[in-house]
Write an enzyme that holds these catalytic residues in place. Structure first.
Site, PDB file in Angstrom:
ATOM      1  N   LYS A 135       1.086  -1.574  -0.268  1.00  0.00           N
ATOM      2  CA  LYS A 135      -0.323  -0.060  -0.512  1.00  0.00           C
ATOM      3  C   LYS A 135       0.481   1.411   0.028  1.00  0.00           C
ATOM      4  O   LYS A 135       2.115   0.910   0.519  1.00  0.00           O
ATOM      5  CB  LYS A 135      -1.007  -0.227   1.113  1.00  0.00           C
ATOM      6  CG  LYS A 135      -2.038   0.585   1.397  1.00  0.00           C
ATOM      7  CD  LYS A 135      -3.261   0.799   0.170  1.00  0.00           C
ATOM      8  CE  LYS A 135      -4.122   0.899   0.146  1.00  0.00           C
ATOM      9  NZ  LYS A 135      -5.289   0.005  -0.087  1.00  0.00           N
ATOM     10  N   GLY A 174     -24.692   3.817   1.777  1.00  0.00           N
ATOM     11  CA  GLY A 174     -23.607   4.558   0.939  1.00  0.00           C
ATOM     12  C   GLY A 174     -24.060   4.442  -1.234  1.00  0.00           C
ATOM     13  O   GLY A 174     -23.813   3.337  -0.822  1.00  0.00           O
ATOM     14  N   VAL A 201     -18.778   2.009  -4.677  1.00  0.00           N
ATOM     15  CA  VAL A 201     -18.912   0.583  -4.724  1.00  0.00           C
ATOM     16  C   VAL A 201     -21.145   0.510  -4.648  1.00  0.00           C
ATOM     17  O   VAL A 201     -21.313  -0.108  -4.633  1.00  0.00           O
ATOM     18  CB  VAL A 201     -18.325   0.533  -3.440  1.00  0.00           C
ATOM     19  CG1 VAL A 201     -18.719  -1.460  -2.735  1.00  0.00           C
ATOM     20  CG2 VAL A 201     -17.044   0.452  -3.305  1.00  0.00           C
ATOM     21  N   GLY A 202     -21.088   1.095  -3.733  1.00  0.00           N
ATOM     22  CA  GLY A 202     -22.650   1.100  -2.948  1.00  0.00           C
ATOM     23  C   GLY A 202     -23.238   1.557  -4.946  1.00  0.00           C
ATOM     24  O   GLY A 202     -24.632   0.231  -4.424  1.00  0.00           O
TER      25      GLY A 202
HETATM   26  P1  NAD Z   1     -17.106   7.629  -2.827  1.00  0.00           P
HETATM   27  O1  NAD Z   1     -16.496   8.430  -2.494  1.00  0.00           O
HETATM   28  O2  NAD Z   1     -16.965   6.742  -4.078  1.00  0.00           O
HETATM   29  O3  NAD Z   1     -18.796   6.781  -1.893  1.00  0.00           O
HETATM   30  C1  NAD Z   1     -18.829   6.753  -1.162  1.00  0.00           C
HETATM   31  C2  NAD Z   1     -20.397   6.868  -0.883  1.00  0.00           C
HETATM   32  O4  NAD Z   1     -20.596   7.381   0.570  1.00  0.00           O
HETATM   33  C3  NAD Z   1     -20.695   8.778  -0.895  1.00  0.00           C
HETATM   34  O5  NAD Z   1     -21.973   7.774  -1.502  1.00  0.00           O
HETATM   35  C4  NAD Z   1     -20.774   9.335   0.018  1.00  0.00           C
HETATM   36  O6  NAD Z   1     -21.564   9.968   0.037  1.00  0.00           O
HETATM   37  C5  NAD Z   1     -21.233   8.102   1.346  1.00  0.00           C
HETATM   38  N1  NAD Z   1     -20.988   8.312   2.328  1.00  0.00           N
HETATM   39  C6  NAD Z   1     -19.475   8.585   2.590  1.00  0.00           C
HETATM   40  N2  NAD Z   1     -19.987   9.557   4.019  1.00  0.00           N
HETATM   41  C7  NAD Z   1     -21.179   8.899   4.791  1.00  0.00           C
HETATM   42  C8  NAD Z   1     -22.052   8.435   5.267  1.00  0.00           C
HETATM   43  N3  NAD Z   1     -21.652   9.203   6.596  1.00  0.00           N
HETATM   44  N4  NAD Z   1     -23.253   8.529   6.070  1.00  0.00           N
HETATM   45  C9  NAD Z   1     -23.933   8.000   5.127  1.00  0.00           C
HETATM   46  N5  NAD Z   1     -22.913   7.967   3.148  1.00  0.00           N
HETATM   47  C10 NAD Z   1     -21.656   8.112   3.731  1.00  0.00           C
HETATM   48  O7  NAD Z   1     -15.910   5.367  -1.963  1.00  0.00           O
HETATM   49  P2  NAD Z   1     -16.281   4.267  -2.673  1.00  0.00           P
HETATM   50  O8  NAD Z   1     -14.770   3.755  -3.680  1.00  0.00           O
HETATM   51  O9  NAD Z   1     -17.147   4.048  -2.668  1.00  0.00           O
HETATM   52  O10 NAD Z   1     -15.500   3.278  -1.242  1.00  0.00           O
HETATM   53  C11 NAD Z   1     -16.726   2.881  -0.586  1.00  0.00           C
HETATM   54  C12 NAD Z   1     -15.445   1.994   0.540  1.00  0.00           C
HETATM   55  O11 NAD Z   1     -15.397   1.170   0.346  1.00  0.00           O
HETATM   56  C13 NAD Z   1     -14.373   2.753   1.455  1.00  0.00           C
HETATM   57  O12 NAD Z   1     -14.293   1.686   2.731  1.00  0.00           O
HETATM   58  C14 NAD Z   1     -13.617   1.784   0.576  1.00  0.00           C
HETATM   59  O13 NAD Z   1     -12.601   2.213   1.012  1.00  0.00           O
HETATM   60  C15 NAD Z   1     -14.379   0.656   0.024  1.00  0.00           C
HETATM   61  N6  NAD Z   1     -13.655   0.412  -1.149  1.00  0.00           N
HETATM   62  C16 NAD Z   1     -13.405   0.152  -1.784  1.00  0.00           C
HETATM   63  C17 NAD Z   1     -13.241  -0.161  -3.279  1.00  0.00           C
HETATM   64  C18 NAD Z   1     -13.044   0.182  -4.884  1.00  0.00           C
HETATM   65  O14 NAD Z   1     -12.244  -0.123  -5.850  1.00  0.00           O
HETATM   66  N7  NAD Z   1     -13.869   1.450  -4.596  1.00  0.00           N
HETATM   67  C19 NAD Z   1     -12.169  -1.018  -3.009  1.00  0.00           C
HETATM   68  C20 NAD Z   1     -11.999  -2.498  -1.749  1.00  0.00           C
HETATM   69  C21 NAD Z   1     -13.196  -1.211  -1.193  1.00  0.00           C
END
Ligand code: NAD
Length: 425
Positions: free
Chosen positions: A111, A223, A227-228
């Site tokens: 990392k 979220g 991812v969501g």
């Molecule tokens: P992102 O920034 O695209 O999305 C995050 C989402 O969460 C946004 O919609 C934001 O509005 C929402 N959010 C933030 N704080 C919030 C809260 N308190 N309540 C409700 N919603 C909230 O990020 P992402 O890439 O989707 O990553 C999300 C998670 O998944 C992180 O923990 C990240 O480490 C993990 N992750 C991501 C990947 C990837 O490929 N993107 C891979 C492995 C793990």
């Protein structure tokens, strides 16, 4: 004797070590092996000097942590964050070792991070920072050595700069030095959907096993980012009823089900899910309201520590599949385990991104480019088989513990066996 280091007192690092110790005690690993595993093989700190657009010279600090390479070259993202520390970087590299080992891909864990607030930098300044950081770690990385990818606030454009800088230094196009590149440079557009798609696969497989299938099961997704939103989209397409989603603007809930394609349009156009107006939708401004809804499945896909001792008892879902990293605290996990709620842990459920990175890397190395359909079909096969292997192992050997412990035990065991076979320990 315990070695004292600059990452020792970091709380994120301490959490990673606590999880390692827990699984080590179940596996019966002695303390001296835990001592080997808790330190990275190499931790590099670099200085990056950037000339700002206003003429000021700014100094930034960055790291690359290479935790373990027993199973293959180090693999893991690089994040830009003003809160980045050496300890957090080491912890994240250790988690990548377990995630990659569990996924069964031939990678170790790495990392990287730069302590910077990227929102304060212009595009030109970001490019200078990215190229100089990668040049500074160029002797440590390489297609057979250490293969970075995006993480928080880095993206395919950042990967294109890294790829170009490294290729310039070594004198040839080193396609395999980073993954999640733009498609024009050997990346796969399917990488964007891959983590959410993998999370949806985890829900599908777990629902088959414990809920009698996905059809008509109600789902809440916390979220709605990368991812969501993709997890929700695939679950909706595969016949689940997604009744609630949330972002920082709040929660939208319709017990009859949301039209996820419409939510995606609203989010894209306005940046907020609460602007969705179809059906009998209810809006809650507190995003944590989502965890108390009467649903079958919850997918936390936003940030860490959202399922806690405070709300664990109010959760009605029978299945939680972790899209985010670290959304459930250890206390909450214990409460939920006693209530027979199944938690598919992050290192299993959100590995779709790194598995897709491996698909990209292995084809780059052969000089072949894959279509998205081919790549997603491979991801589906690998992830589904991994889920079922872990589920079976959990039921057979570790059913008294949360599934996370089983996932860790399997991953740590694979790494330790490889180290023994290689004569390292
Ligand atoms: P992102 O920034 O695209 O999305 C995050 C989402 O969460 C946004 O919609 C934001 O509005 C929402 N959010 C933030 N704080 C919030 C809260 N308190 N309540 C409700 N919603 C909230 O990020 P992402 O890439 O989707 O990553 C999300 C998670 O998944 C992180 O923990 C990240 O480490 C993990 N992750 C991501 C990947 C990837 O490929 N993107 C891979 C492995 C793990």
């Amino acid at each position: 004797m315990s070695i004292s280091t600059l990452y020792e007192n970091d709380p994120v690092y301490q959490q990673a070590v606590q999880q390692l110790k827990q699984s080590a005690s179940i596996l019966g690993l002695p303390d001296d092996i835990v001592e080997v595993l808790r330190h990275p093989e190499k931790l590099v700190q670099v200085k990056i000097v950037v000339k700002r657009d206003n003429g000021r010279i700014e100094t930034y600090i960055g790291w690359r942590s290479q935790h373990n390479s027993a199973l293959g070259p180090y693999k893991g993202g690089i994040r830009y964050s003003e809160n980045a520390t050496a300890g957090e970087t080491v912890a994240l590299s250790m988690w990548m070792t377990w995630k990659n080992a569990l996924a069964g891909i031939p990678y170790g864990g790495g990392k990287g991070a730069v302590r910077v607030n990227p929102k304060n930098l212009s595009q030109r300044e970001l490019e200078e920072l990215s190229r100089k950081y990668f040049a500074a770690i160029s002797k440590e990385v390489g297609p057979d050595v250490d293969i970075p990818a995006p993480d928080v606030y880095t993206n395919p454009q950042t990967m294109a700069w890294y790829f170009d800088e490294y290729s310039r230094i070594v004198g040839y196009n080193a396609w395999g030095v980073v993954t999640a590149k733009p498609p024009e440079l050997g990346g796969l557009t399917a990488r964007t959907v891959s983590t959410g798609y993998g999370v949806a696969l985890g829900v599908r497989e777990a629902a088959k096993k414990w809920l009698g299938g996905l059809q008509g099961k109600t789902v809440a997704v916390h979220g709605f980012g990368n991812v969501g939103s993709y997890a929700a989209k695939y679950l909706y397409e595969w016949g689940a009823t997604v009744v609630a989603v949330s972002d920082t603007s709040g929660v939208i809930y319709d017990p009859k089900g949301l039209d996820i394609n419409e939510v995606l349009k609203v989010k894209e156009a306005t940046g907020k899910v609460v602007n969705y107006k179809k059906g009998d939708v209810k809006v809650y401004t507190n995003d944590r309201a989502l965890f108390e809804l009467p649903v079958d499945i919850i997918v936390p896909a936003a940030v860490e520590n959202v399922i806690t001792r405070e709300n664990a008892n109010s959760i009605k879902a029978k299945l939680i599949v972790e899209g985010a990293n670290g959304p459930t605290t250890p206390e909450a996990e214990e409460i939920l385990h006693k209530k027979d709620v199944i938690i598919v842990p992050d290192i299993l459920a959100n590995a779709g991104g790194v598995v897709m990175s491996w698909i990209e890397w292995s084809h780059n190395r052969m000089g072949c480019w894959l279509t998205d359909e081919e790549a997603l079909a491979r991801l589906d096969k690998i992830m589904s088989s991994n889920f079922n292997k872990v589920f079976d192992e959990w039921e057979k050997k570790y059913r008294n513990y949360p599934m996370r412990i089983a996932a860790y035990a399997i991953a740590v065991d694979r790494v330790v066996k490889a180290m023994k076979l290689r004569g390292w320990i």
